[in-house]
Motif scaffolding. Structure first.
Motif, mmCIF file in Angstrom:
data_model
loop_
_atom_site.group_PDB
_atom_site.id
_atom_site.type_symbol
_atom_site.label_atom_id
_atom_site.label_comp_id
_atom_site.label_asym_id
_atom_site.label_seq_id
_atom_site.Cartn_x
_atom_site.Cartn_y
_atom_site.Cartn_z
ATOM 1 N N ILE A 30 3.095 32.682 89.043
ATOM 2 C CA ILE A 30 2.616 33.665 88.084
ATOM 3 C C ILE A 30 3.258 33.419 86.668
ATOM 4 C CG2 ILE A 30 2.007 36.062 87.292
ATOM 5 C CD1 ILE A 30 1.537 36.600 90.487
ATOM 6 N N ILE A 31 4.581 33.436 86.825
ATOM 7 C CA ILE A 31 5.132 33.459 85.704
ATOM 8 C C ILE A 31 4.982 32.490 84.725
ATOM 9 C CG2 ILE A 31 7.670 33.077 84.703
ATOM 10 C CD1 ILE A 31 8.864 34.671 87.178
ATOM 11 N N CYS B 84 -0.199 31.990 77.270
ATOM 12 C CA CYS B 84 0.291 32.348 76.257
ATOM 13 C C CYS B 84 0.223 31.328 75.086
ATOM 14 C CB CYS B 84 1.602 33.070 76.220
ATOM 15 S SG CYS B 84 1.660 34.682 77.107
ATOM 16 N N VAL B 85 0.746 30.195 75.387
ATOM 17 C CA VAL B 85 0.958 29.034 74.647
ATOM 18 C C VAL B 85 -0.600 28.633 74.272
ATOM 19 C CG1 VAL B 85 1.751 26.477 74.362
ATOM 20 C CG2 VAL B 85 3.331 28.424 75.247
ATOM 21 N N GLY B 86 -1.284 28.304 75.157
ATOM 22 C CA GLY B 86 -2.479 27.842 75.127
ATOM 23 C C GLY B 86 -3.478 28.865 74.354
ATOM 24 N N TYR B 87 -3.355 30.382 74.571
ATOM 25 C CA TYR B 87 -4.092 31.113 73.627
ATOM 26 C C TYR B 87 -3.538 31.268 72.151
ATOM 27 C CZ TYR B 87 -6.294 35.587 72.614
ATOM 28 O OH TYR B 87 -7.178 36.619 72.321
ATOM 29 N N LEU B 88 -2.288 31.007 71.769
ATOM 30 C CA LEU B 88 -1.882 30.862 70.480
ATOM 31 C C LEU B 88 -2.541 29.799 69.752
ATOM 32 C CD1 LEU B 88 1.695 32.034 70.884
ATOM 33 C CD2 LEU B 88 0.004 33.483 69.689
ATOM 34 N N ILE B 89 -2.492 28.671 70.460
ATOM 35 C CA ILE B 89 -2.912 27.363 69.860
ATOM 36 C C ILE B 89 -4.537 27.434 69.635
ATOM 37 C CG2 ILE B 89 -3.435 24.991 70.340
ATOM 38 C CD1 ILE B 89 -1.033 24.668 71.987
ATOM 39 N N GLY B 90 -5.287 28.313 70.655
ATOM 40 C CA GLY B 90 -6.673 28.304 70.459
ATOM 41 C C GLY B 90 -6.946 29.381 69.425
ATOM 42 N N SER B 91 -6.037 30.242 68.995
ATOM 43 C CA SER B 91 -6.402 31.131 67.918
ATOM 44 C C SER B 91 -6.270 30.566 66.248
ATOM 45 C CB SER B 91 -5.251 32.364 68.011
ATOM 46 O OG SER B 91 -3.870 31.646 67.515
ATOM 47 N N LEU B 92 -5.868 29.361 66.471
ATOM 48 C CA LEU B 92 -5.966 28.486 65.053
ATOM 49 C C LEU B 92 -7.238 28.330 64.612
ATOM 50 C CD1 LEU B 92 -2.707 26.404 65.708
ATOM 51 C CD2 LEU B 92 -2.957 28.416 64.382
ATOM 52 N N PRO B 93 -7.583 28.406 63.620
ATOM 53 C CA PRO B 93 -8.890 28.012 63.219
ATOM 54 C C PRO B 93 -9.272 26.824 63.219
ATOM 55 C CG PRO B 93 -7.964 29.551 61.483
ATOM 56 C CD PRO B 93 -6.812 28.901 62.506
ATOM 57 N N VAL B 94 -10.489 26.294 63.483
ATOM 58 C CA VAL B 94 -10.915 24.818 63.784
ATOM 59 C C VAL B 94 -10.623 24.158 62.245
ATOM 60 C CG1 VAL B 94 -12.999 23.087 64.168
ATOM 61 C CG2 VAL B 94 -12.777 25.474 65.377
ATOM 62 N N GLY B 95 -9.938 23.089 62.587
ATOM 63 C CA GLY B 95 -9.459 22.326 61.398
ATOM 64 C C GLY B 95 -8.497 22.729 60.821
ATOM 65 N N SER B 96 -7.590 23.648 61.261
ATOM 66 C CA SER B 96 -6.426 23.989 60.739
ATOM 67 C C SER B 96 -5.219 22.956 60.525
ATOM 68 C CB SER B 96 -5.870 25.466 61.511
ATOM 69 O OG SER B 96 -5.400 25.255 62.722
ATOM 70 N N PHE B 97 -5.338 22.021 61.534
ATOM 71 C CA PHE B 97 -4.424 21.252 61.425
ATOM 72 C C PHE B 97 -4.477 19.887 60.703
ATOM 73 C CE2 PHE B 97 -4.059 22.862 65.727
ATOM 74 C CZ PHE B 97 -2.415 22.891 65.940
ATOM 75 N N GLY B 98 -5.753 19.981 60.011
ATOM 76 C CA GLY B 98 -6.247 18.765 59.093
ATOM 77 C C GLY B 98 -6.548 17.456 59.937
ATOM 78 N N HIS B 99 -7.069 16.694 59.315
ATOM 79 C CA HIS B 99 -7.564 15.412 59.759
ATOM 80 C C HIS B 99 -6.867 14.175 59.076
ATOM 81 C CE1 HIS B 99 -10.493 17.726 61.869
ATOM 82 N NE2 HIS B 99 -11.121 18.006 60.718
ATOM 83 N N ALA C 128 1.727 24.477 87.141
ATOM 84 C CA ALA C 128 1.267 26.020 86.837
ATOM 85 C C ALA C 128 1.494 26.384 85.244
ATOM 86 C CB ALA C 128 2.586 26.849 87.194
ATOM 87 N N LEU C 129 2.425 25.641 84.507
ATOM 88 C CA LEU C 129 2.313 25.447 82.945
ATOM 89 C C LEU C 129 0.694 24.973 82.623
ATOM 90 C CD1 LEU C 129 5.704 24.620 81.999
ATOM 91 C CD2 LEU C 129 4.808 26.593 81.498
ATOM 92 N N LEU C 130 0.374 23.943 83.322
ATOM 93 C CA LEU C 130 -0.927 23.384 82.688
ATOM 94 C C LEU C 130 -2.048 24.059 83.186
ATOM 95 C CD1 LEU C 130 -0.348 19.495 83.912
ATOM 96 C CD2 LEU C 130 -0.431 20.368 81.709
ATOM 97 N N THR C 131 -1.851 24.771 84.227
ATOM 98 C CA THR C 131 -3.173 25.813 84.623
ATOM 99 C C THR C 131 -3.251 26.896 83.585
ATOM 100 O OG1 THR C 131 -2.873 25.522 87.061
ATOM 101 C CG2 THR C 131 -3.982 27.338 86.262
ATOM 102 N N GLY C 132 -2.094 27.454 83.046
ATOM 103 C CA GLY C 132 -2.164 28.490 82.200
ATOM 104 C C GLY C 132 -2.348 27.775 80.843
ATOM 105 N N LEU C 133 -1.862 26.813 80.381
ATOM 106 C CA LEU C 133 -2.252 26.242 79.048
ATOM 107 C C LEU C 133 -3.574 26.098 78.983
ATOM 108 C CD1 LEU C 133 -1.453 24.919 76.297
ATOM 109 C CD2 LEU C 133 -1.340 22.804 77.699
ATOM 110 N N MET C 134 -4.438 25.532 80.106
ATOM 111 C CA MET C 134 -5.858 25.131 80.084
ATOM 112 C C MET C 134 -6.531 26.555 79.883
ATOM 113 S SD MET C 134 -6.123 21.989 82.860
ATOM 114 C CE MET C 134 -7.927 21.947 82.549
ATOM 115 N N LEU C 135 -6.243 27.794 80.733
ATOM 116 C CA LEU C 135 -7.082 28.779 80.635
ATOM 117 C C LEU C 135 -6.865 29.575 79.295
ATOM 118 C CD1 LEU C 135 -6.179 30.153 84.042
ATOM 119 C CD2 LEU C 135 -8.383 29.444 83.531
ATOM 120 N N GLY C 136 -5.498 29.680 78.912
ATOM 121 C CA GLY C 136 -5.304 30.144 77.429
ATOM 122 C C GLY C 136 -6.265 29.427 76.211
ATOM 123 N N SER C 137 -6.199 28.185 76.474
ATOM 124 C CA SER C 137 -6.881 27.453 75.358
ATOM 125 C C SER C 137 -8.395 27.762 75.423
ATOM 126 C CB SER C 137 -6.368 26.094 75.245
ATOM 127 O OG SER C 137 -6.612 25.451 76.462
#
Length: 294
Positions: A135-136, A143-158, A237-246
């Motif tokens: 769970i931890i 949390c990491v995935g959710y933060l990454i997912g909060s970035l606007p589309v294209g915010s990293f540029g191309h 566990a980290l990958l599971t959380g990352l995928m769910l958050g993102s």
């Protein structure tokens, strides 16, 4: 000495590459899983591991004999045929998926959402650790995935450096269980852009992505394999959380398109069923392998 590849074997390897390439371009479907199902995962991992910087160094030093041995160890004909299939499928599928995203964006992202949710569950089932520890790490990854997912589309540029970095991350995903390089490309905001680059055969972007992936595999594949071998539960566990958050990225795309309408919900269910079918095939293949070894 690598086994000689007959014409029939060559066609089989190319067809497996087509299947992997078609899977790799769908966010949430792992080409690595398809490689396992079709019986070439072990050979693929060994071939990738044999591609080392020493190959180029031997050629520069004029050690032709050593160079030939290094190249032979990397199973070059197998890799070339497989990559040809993957590349062909990527070129063909890029046009189809761009067309679908243009006409049915909500349903497309709904399909991806169902695939990711189901893939997360599949990975979570493989976690073998105490409930508290799992769970931890799932929460941390979420949390990491959710933060990454909060970035606007294209915010990293191309830019080409960003595409190079995306390639490093996405192509390394093939050695992780159930992780899709296409989904990581989507989370990093490069998915549709790279589909367009493939459709238009835009060489600067394609070369930057492939070069980044090649460097990533050379530099990080052994590190990722080490972590996966020794800290399997933590990584999963980290990958599971990352995928769910993102999945926040996908939910926002769905609402931007049309919201969770009936057709989108059906597409989500189709994504879940697709992963269930793939996982069923993977388990059958694994049982067959275990029976042969016993």
């Amino acid at each position: 000495m690598k086994p000689r590849i007959s014409p029939g074997d060559a066609i089989g390897i190319f067809l497996r590459g087509l299947l992997m390439g078609g899977s790799d371009i769908i966010p949430g479907v792992s080409g690595g899983t398809m490689a396992f199902i079709t019986g070439i995962y072990g050979r693929l991992i060994h071939a990738i591991a044999a591609v080392r910087p020493q190959i180029g160094l031997r050629l520069i030093r004029g050690d032709i004999g050593g160079f030939k041995r290094e190249v032979t160890a990397a199973d070059p004909v197998f890799l070339i045929l497989l990559l040809a299939g993957i590349g062909t499928a990527a070129l063909l599928m890029s046009r189809a998926i761009l067309h679908i995203l243009d006409i049915y964006p909500g349903e497309a992202f709904g399909l991806f959402f169902g695939i990711i949710i189901a893939s997360s569950i599949v990975i979570a089932i493989q976690i073998e650790t105490t409930k508290k520890d799992a769970i931890i790490f799932i929460i941390a990854g979420f949390c990491v995935g959710y933060l990454i997912g909060s970035l606007p589309v294209g915010s990293f540029g191309h830019s080409l450096p960003m595409i190079f970095t995306t390639g490093m991350i996405a192509l390394c995903a093939m050695i992780l269980p159930g992780i899709s390089g296409a989904y990581l490309t989507l989370v990093l905001g490069q998915y549709e852009y790279m589909l367009q680059a493939l459709r238009d055969v835009s060489l600067p972007e394609i070369i930057a992505f492939i070069a980044g992936g090649a460097l990533g595999i050379l530099l990080f594949s052994r590190i990722l394999r080490y972590l996966l071998d020794r800290y399997t539960a933590t990584v999963l566990a980290l990958l599971t959380g990352l995928m769910l958050g993102s999945t926040r990225t996908l939910v926002e795309r769905i609402y931007d398109a049309q919201g969770f309408t009936g057709s989108v919900i059906i597409a989500c269910a189709a994504g879940v069923l697709l992963i269930a079918a793939v996982e069923h095939l993977r388990r059958q293949k694994r049982q067959m392998v275990l029976k042969k070894r016993s």
